[in-house]
Design an enzyme around this catalytic site. Structure first.
Site, PDB file in Angstrom:
ATOM      1  CG  ASP A  46      -2.134  -0.829   1.090  1.00 11.39           C
ATOM      2  OD1 ASP A  46      -2.296  -1.485   0.044  1.00 11.39           O
ATOM      3  OD2 ASP A  46      -2.951  -0.849   2.036  1.00 11.39           O
ATOM      4  CG  ASP A  47       0.218   3.876   2.228  1.00 11.02           C
ATOM      5  OD1 ASP A  47      -0.968   3.919   1.852  1.00 11.02           O
ATOM      6  OD2 ASP A  47       0.552   3.735   3.410  1.00 11.02           O
ATOM      7  CG  HIS A 103      -4.858   6.175   2.634  1.00 11.23           C
ATOM      8  ND1 HIS A 103      -3.783   5.383   2.969  1.00 11.23           N
ATOM      9  CD2 HIS A 103      -4.621   7.393   3.213  1.00 11.23           C
ATOM     10  CE1 HIS A 103      -2.936   6.079   3.708  1.00 11.23           C
ATOM     11  NE2 HIS A 103      -3.431   7.304   3.881  1.00 11.23           N
TER      12      HIS A 103
END
Length: 318
Positions: free
Chosen positions: A13-14, A134
Site C-alpha cells: 500500500d501507499d 486508504h
C-alpha cells in the site's frame, strides 16, 4: 486441513507516498516480497511511482484516499465538506467523526473518487486493476455505496474487504489499535451486500491487520495464512476413499488471499505525504521492518513448500 493451492496477493500500500516509499516497494517487488501495489494518486511521488510500475511491470491498483492530504478534484480544493479548516482531508479518525455527524456531502465523495480514477488512468495509461481505500475509508457507511457505484461505472472488478479471521484472538495487538481494527471489520461486514449488489469481487480471505508494522514476522504471516485457510476450507473427510471424485475435488481446491503490507524506507520530512507532509507511521521504523521481513528468502522458501503462489489481482480473472 485439506491440501489446497493458495493464491496469495501481497499488496504494498501507499505507493507514491514519497520517493523512499517507492524505493522500498520496488525492492520488495523485485525480491518477491510483494506481488501487487496500490497507488495514492495524491501522493507527492505518485508520478514517479507510476513510471516505476511501468518500468518494472508491477501490477498496480488505486488506493483511493479521502482521509489524508489534499483532494485531486479541482472543484473541491478551495471548499468542500471533505476538508477541515486547514484545507486538508479530515484525517483517519476525523473523517469518521464528520461522517457520523452527517457533515459529508456524498456527491463530493463521488466527484473526488471519480477524479482519482481519472488521474490514475492519466498517470498509468490504464484503469486500476483493483481499487481499495486508504485507511479503509471505502467500507465506511454511505461512502461504501458511492465507492461501489464508481467501481461499477468504470468496470473495476476487484476491491478489498478487510475482514480478518481470528483477529480478536491476536493478543499482541495494542488495545487502541484493536478497537480501530474491530470497527473496520464491523464496517466491512456491513459492506459485503453493497459490493455484491454492484458485482464487485474480492479475494476469499484478507490478512493484514494482525501483521502490520511491528507485528509483522514470518511466523505471524504464515500463522495467519494457515489459520485463515483452515477456517475457509472444511476439514478433509477421512471417510471418503482415496481416488473418489469428492476426494479429488478437495485435493484440487484453491483459495485466494490478500495480504496487506506497508513496506518502505521511512519518510524524512518535509518530503512525502499527500499534501501536508508525512505522518508519524510513515516516518517510523515499522515501514523498514515490514520491508526487511517481506524480502527474507526464508519467507519465500516457506511459500514454495506450502504450495503458496504469489499473484496479483489481474491474475484472478473476471
Amino acid at each position: 486441513m485439506p491440501r489446497a493451492a493458495v493464491k496469495l496477493i501481497v499488496t504494498g500500500d501507499d505507493f507514491g507516498y514519497c520517493p523512499r516509499r517507492n524505493q522500498g516497494i520496488v525492492e520488495s517487488f523485485l525480491s518477491g516480497g510483494v506481488s501487487n501495489v496500490s497507488l495514492l494518486v495524491n501522493g507527492s511521488a505518485a508520478s514517479d511511482a507510476a513510471q516505476l510500475a511501468r518500468r518494472y511491470h508491477i501490477p498496480i491498483g488505486l488506493h483511493a484516499n479521502l482521509s489524508e492530504g489534499s483532494p485531486v478534484c479541482p472543484a473541491l480544493k478551495a471548499k468542500s465538506t471533505l476538508l477541515n479548516e486547514e484545507g486538508f482531508f479530515h484525517g483517519k479518525m476525523g473523517i469518521r467523526r464528520a461522517l457520523a455527524d452527517g457533515l459529508l456531502n456524498m456527491s463530493e465523495v463521488k466527484h473526488e473518487l471519480t477524479a482519482q480514477v481519472d488521474l490514475f488512468r492519466e498517470l498509468t495509461g490504464h484503469l486500476p486493476q483493483h481499487m481499495d481505500g486508504h485507511q479503509h475509508v471505502h467500507v465506511l457507511p454511505e461512502i461504501r455505496n458511492v465507492f461501489a457505484q464508481v467501481l461499477e461505472d468504470y468496470g473495476i472488478t476487484y476491491t478489498r474487504v478487510p475482514i480478518e479471521p481470528d483477529l480478536p484472538r491476536c493478543d499482541w495487538i495494542d488495545p487502541h489499535l484493536m478497537a480501530f481494527y474491530l470497527g473496520v471489520e464491523k464496517d466491512s461486514l456491513n459492506t459485503v451486500d453493497v459490493f455484491r449488489k454492484h458485482r464487485i469481487r474480492w479475494p476469499d480471505i484478507y490478512i493484514g491487520l494482525s501483521t502490520m508494522g511491528k507485528n509483522m514476522s514470518i511466523a505471524n504471516i504464515l500463522g495467519a495464512i494457515d489459520n485463515a485457510t483452515a477456517a475457509y476450507l472444511p476439514e478433509e473427510d477421512s471417510s471418503i476413499p482415496p481416488g473418489s471424485p469428492s476426494c479429488s475435488d478437495q485435493e484440487t481446491r484453491s483459495v485466494t488471499i490478500e495480504l496487506m503490507t506497508h513496506p518502505g524506507y521511512p519518510s524524512v520530512p518535509p518530503v512525502g505525504g499527500c499534501g501536508e507532509g508525512p505522518d508519524d507511521f510513515s516516518q517510523s521504523w515499522e515501514r523498514l521492518h515490514e520491508l526487511e521481513t517481506l524480502k527474507k528468502a526464508e519467507l519465500q522458501s516457506h511459500y514454495r513448500t506450502r504450495n503458496i503462489q504469489l499473484c496479483a489481482f489481474k491474475d484472478l480473472g473476471m
